[in-house]
Design a protein around this motif. Structure first.
Motif, mmCIF file in Angstrom:
data_model
loop_
_atom_site.group_PDB
_atom_site.id
_atom_site.type_symbol
_atom_site.label_atom_id
_atom_site.label_comp_id
_atom_site.label_asym_id
_atom_site.label_seq_id
_atom_site.Cartn_x
_atom_site.Cartn_y
_atom_site.Cartn_z
ATOM 1 N N CYS A 96 -6.773 -25.908 -17.236
ATOM 2 C CA CYS A 96 -6.503 -24.971 -18.332
ATOM 3 C C CYS A 96 -7.769 -24.222 -18.747
ATOM 4 O O CYS A 96 -7.688 -23.066 -19.163
ATOM 5 N N ALA A 97 -8.934 -24.846 -18.614
ATOM 6 C CA ALA A 97 -10.187 -24.136 -18.891
ATOM 7 C C ALA A 97 -10.375 -23.016 -17.880
ATOM 8 O O ALA A 97 -10.833 -21.920 -18.230
ATOM 9 N N GLY A 98 -10.013 -23.271 -16.625
ATOM 10 C CA GLY A 98 -10.073 -22.227 -15.602
ATOM 11 C C GLY A 98 -9.114 -21.091 -15.896
ATOM 12 O O GLY A 98 -9.448 -19.911 -15.708
ATOM 13 N N VAL A 99 -7.923 -21.430 -16.368
ATOM 14 C CA VAL A 99 -6.945 -20.403 -16.735
ATOM 15 C C VAL A 99 -7.482 -19.574 -17.910
ATOM 16 O O VAL A 99 -7.328 -18.360 -17.941
ATOM 17 N N ALA A 100 -8.127 -20.248 -18.855
ATOM 18 C CA ALA A 100 -8.641 -19.555 -20.045
ATOM 19 C C ALA A 100 -9.769 -18.587 -19.709
ATOM 20 O O ALA A 100 -9.965 -17.603 -20.413
ATOM 21 N N THR A 101 -10.509 -18.846 -18.628
ATOM 22 C CA THR A 101 -11.612 -17.958 -18.264
ATOM 23 C C THR A 101 -11.192 -16.914 -17.238
ATOM 24 O O THR A 101 -11.990 -16.048 -16.884
ATOM 25 N N SER A 102 -9.965 -16.981 -16.781
ATOM 26 C CA SER A 102 -9.449 -15.999 -15.822
ATOM 27 C C SER A 102 -8.857 -14.809 -16.561
ATOM 28 O O SER A 102 -8.521 -14.885 -17.739
ATOM 29 N N GLU A 103 -8.693 -13.732 -15.837
ATOM 30 C CA GLU A 103 -8.045 -12.556 -16.412
ATOM 31 C C GLU A 103 -6.562 -12.852 -16.578
ATOM 32 O O GLU A 103 -5.957 -13.555 -15.770
ATOM 33 N N ASP A 104 -5.977 -12.303 -17.617
ATOM 34 C CA ASP A 104 -4.572 -12.561 -17.920
ATOM 35 C C ASP A 104 -3.773 -11.261 -17.900
ATOM 36 O O ASP A 104 -3.583 -10.630 -18.944
ATOM 37 N N PRO A 105 -3.280 -10.847 -16.738
ATOM 38 C CA PRO A 105 -2.535 -9.588 -16.670
ATOM 39 C C PRO A 105 -1.155 -9.677 -17.313
ATOM 40 O O PRO A 105 -0.561 -8.657 -17.633
ATOM 41 N N ASP A 106 -0.651 -10.890 -17.522
ATOM 42 C CA ASP A 106 0.692 -11.066 -18.080
ATOM 43 C C ASP A 106 0.685 -11.283 -19.590
ATOM 44 O O ASP A 106 1.695 -11.687 -20.157
ATOM 45 N N ASP A 107 -0.431 -11.026 -20.242
ATOM 46 C CA ASP A 107 -0.532 -11.244 -21.680
ATOM 47 C C ASP A 107 0.456 -10.334 -22.405
ATOM 48 O O ASP A 107 0.360 -9.110 -22.326
ATOM 49 N N PRO A 108 1.419 -10.908 -23.130
ATOM 50 C CA PRO A 108 2.428 -10.080 -23.800
ATOM 51 C C PRO A 108 1.881 -9.295 -24.992
ATOM 52 O O PRO A 108 2.474 -8.304 -25.402
ATOM 53 N N ASP A 109 0.741 -9.688 -25.536
ATOM 54 C CA ASP A 109 0.193 -9.008 -26.708
ATOM 55 C C ASP A 109 -0.889 -7.989 -26.374
ATOM 56 O O ASP A 109 -1.520 -7.439 -27.281
ATOM 57 N N ILE A 110 -1.109 -7.711 -25.116
ATOM 58 C CA ILE A 110 -2.203 -6.816 -24.740
ATOM 59 C C ILE A 110 -2.002 -5.411 -25.304
ATOM 60 O O ILE A 110 -2.949 -4.791 -25.787
ATOM 61 N N LEU A 111 -0.780 -4.902 -25.288
ATOM 62 C CA LEU A 111 -0.519 -3.561 -25.810
ATOM 63 C C LEU A 111 -0.720 -3.511 -27.323
ATOM 64 O O LEU A 111 -1.279 -2.540 -27.852
#
Length: 194
Positions: A96-111
């Motif tokens: 999960c630390a690796g996921v947290a430091t990766s880019e998140d293209p599926d973030d629903p709140d990005i817009l």
């Protein structure tokens, strides 16, 4: 006696579901670490040679929690249950630390964050008229939230493991070995046996 908790399937979705992540950690800690005294008491074999009626005629000077446990039982508990549970939690937190430091293209709140950022740049603030108008709390990205949770859970993990190791030291005798060293030795032995 408790069994080591099995590791959930590791996916970014699992990590971003902070409720599922925290539930796994809480359940794993409660079955092994929070109930360490009960788990160690289960290793005691009070009637090896059968019941002795004379044993009830006098009060025992050592309580159940002070009785030393068979070293082989302690060793198998640590290697088969405790370290496996700790390793499963370490693996989940590392993933999960690796996921947290990766880019998140599926973030629903990005817009929403982008729109808020644009509005914030366009806003003119006159703090003399309204000292609170400069207050703006941007939304955190879910990777930032996850990174904070992982950081906090790692701190909790250190505290829980230290407390558990102290109880094991009292009951089984660790001879001054730190839990970090014992866990590293166990990991190396597992890697060597593969």
């Amino acid at each position: 006696m408790s069994r080591a908790s099995s590791q959930p399937p590791l996916t970014p979705r699992f990590c971003f579901s902070t409720t599922a992540l925290r539930d796994f950690l809480r359940l794993s800690r409660s079955t092994i670490d929070d109930s360490i005294t009960q788990n160690l008491n289960a290793l005691l074999t009070p009637s090896r040679s059968g019941f002795d009626p004379s044993s009830t005629s006098s009060r025992q000077s050592r309580s159940l929690s002070q009785r030393e446990i068979d070293p082989q039982s302690c060793k198998s508990f640590k290697e088969d249950i405790l370290f496996g549970s700790w390793q499963a939690r370490s693996d989940v937190l590392s993933y999960c630390a690796g996921v947290a430091t990766s880019e998140d293209p599926d973030d629903p709140d990005i817009l929403i964050r982008q729109v808020e950022s644009e509005r914030d740049r366009e806003r003119v603030v006159d703090e003399r008229l309204d000292p609170y108008s400069a207050r703006f709390f941007p939304r955190e990205a879910r990777t930032e939230i996850l990174a904070n949770i992982v950081r906090n859970e790692r701190s909790v993990e250190k505290i829980v493991r230290t407390r558990t190791w102290d109880v094991i030291g009292e009951r089984c005798g660790n001879f001054g070995e730190r839990w970090e060293d014992a866990l590293d030795r166990w990991r190396k032995e597992r890697e060597g046996s593969k």
